[in-house]
Scaffold this motif. Structure first.
Motif, PDB file in Angstrom:
ATOM      1  N   UNK A  84       8.584   5.154   0.657  1.00 44.24           N
ATOM      2  CA  UNK A  84       9.266   4.260  -0.221  1.00 44.24           C
ATOM      3  C   UNK A  84      10.134   3.210   0.759  1.00 44.24           C
ATOM      4  N   UNK A  85      10.758   3.977   1.582  1.00 42.52           N
ATOM      5  CA  UNK A  85      11.649   3.101   2.195  1.00 42.52           C
ATOM      6  C   UNK A  85      11.165   2.257   3.337  1.00 42.52           C
ATOM      7  N   UNK A  86      10.176   2.615   4.111  1.00 44.48           N
ATOM      8  CA  UNK A  86       9.398   1.751   4.862  1.00 44.48           C
ATOM      9  C   UNK A  86       8.648   0.715   4.299  1.00 44.48           C
ATOM     10  N   UNK A  87       7.950   1.123   3.034  1.00 43.49           N
ATOM     11  CA  UNK A  87       7.300   0.174   2.317  1.00 43.49           C
ATOM     12  C   UNK A  87       8.178  -0.824   1.675  1.00 43.49           C
ATOM     13  N   UNK A  88       9.409  -0.560   1.340  1.00 41.73           N
ATOM     14  CA  UNK A  88      10.323  -1.797   0.755  1.00 41.73           C
ATOM     15  C   UNK A  88      10.693  -2.655   1.995  1.00 41.73           C
ATOM     16  N   UNK A 143       0.881  -1.100  -0.054  1.00 46.62           N
ATOM     17  CA  UNK A 143       0.072  -0.103  -0.086  1.00 46.62           C
ATOM     18  C   UNK A 143       1.045   1.336   0.088  1.00 46.62           C
ATOM     19  N   UNK A 144       2.043   1.300   0.538  1.00 45.86           N
ATOM     20  CA  UNK A 144       2.994   2.459   0.728  1.00 45.86           C
ATOM     21  C   UNK A 144       3.387   2.621  -0.618  1.00 45.86           C
ATOM     22  N   UNK A 145       4.033   1.591  -1.160  1.00 51.50           N
ATOM     23  CA  UNK A 145       4.790   1.651  -2.494  1.00 51.50           C
ATOM     24  C   UNK A 145       3.711   2.068  -3.676  1.00 51.50           C
ATOM     25  N   UNK A 146       2.337   1.618  -3.436  1.00 47.84           N
ATOM     26  CA  UNK A 146       1.609   1.806  -4.469  1.00 47.84           C
ATOM     27  C   UNK A 146       1.051   3.117  -4.383  1.00 47.84           C
TER      28      UNK A 146
END
Length: 140
Positions: A64-68, A41-44
């Motif tokens: 992006x960092x946390x999503x990855x 969800x974060x990356x999208x």
């Protein structure tokens, strides 16, 4: 007759270990799916995630960092050799999320804290495997 008793006691010894392994896998699958889903969800660019990271004030690069890291940790929980290490990494990530929720976003920290506890249980249960993986990496 004595053989039956011995066989039954041996089978009984494996029962708690099997139940522990099943319980651990249930925790790994549940946490892995929830964490990886949040990371996706974060990356999208889910609007709620974009807004949340705007409220944090560190910039969208953090999203992006946390999503990855969430996707990597969530997937890592499904890989037996990496599951303990993934659990340990998620403990650190979720500690940051707990602190951020409480002190930056001024929201309840219970959700990330509950996930942190589950990740810690996984990391602790798989500690010997984690030590073996790290030991192998350090010998190279």
């Amino acid at each position: 007759m004595n053989t039956d008793i011995t066989n039954n006691s041996r089978a009984g010894e494996h029962q708690p270990r099997r139940a522990r392994n099943i319980g651990l896998w249930v925790l790994q699958v549940a946490l892995g799916a929830m964490i990886a889903g949040g990371g996706i969800a974060k990356l999208a660019g889910d609007p709620a995630m974009v807004d949340m990271f705007a409220d944090i004030g560190a910039g969208q690069w953090l999203r992006y960092l946390v999503g990855t890291l969430e996707v990597a940790g969530g997937v890592g929980l499904f890989i037996p050799a990496l599951a303990g290490l993934a659990g340990l990494g998620l403990v650190a990530l979720l500690a940051g999320a707990t602190i951020t929720n409480r002190f930056v976003l001024e929201q309840s920290p219970w959700h990330p804290l509950a996930f942190l506890v589950v990740a810690a249980v996984i990391a602790r249960a798989l500690w010997s495997r984690t030590e073996a993986v790290v030991g192998t990496l350090l010998r190279r």
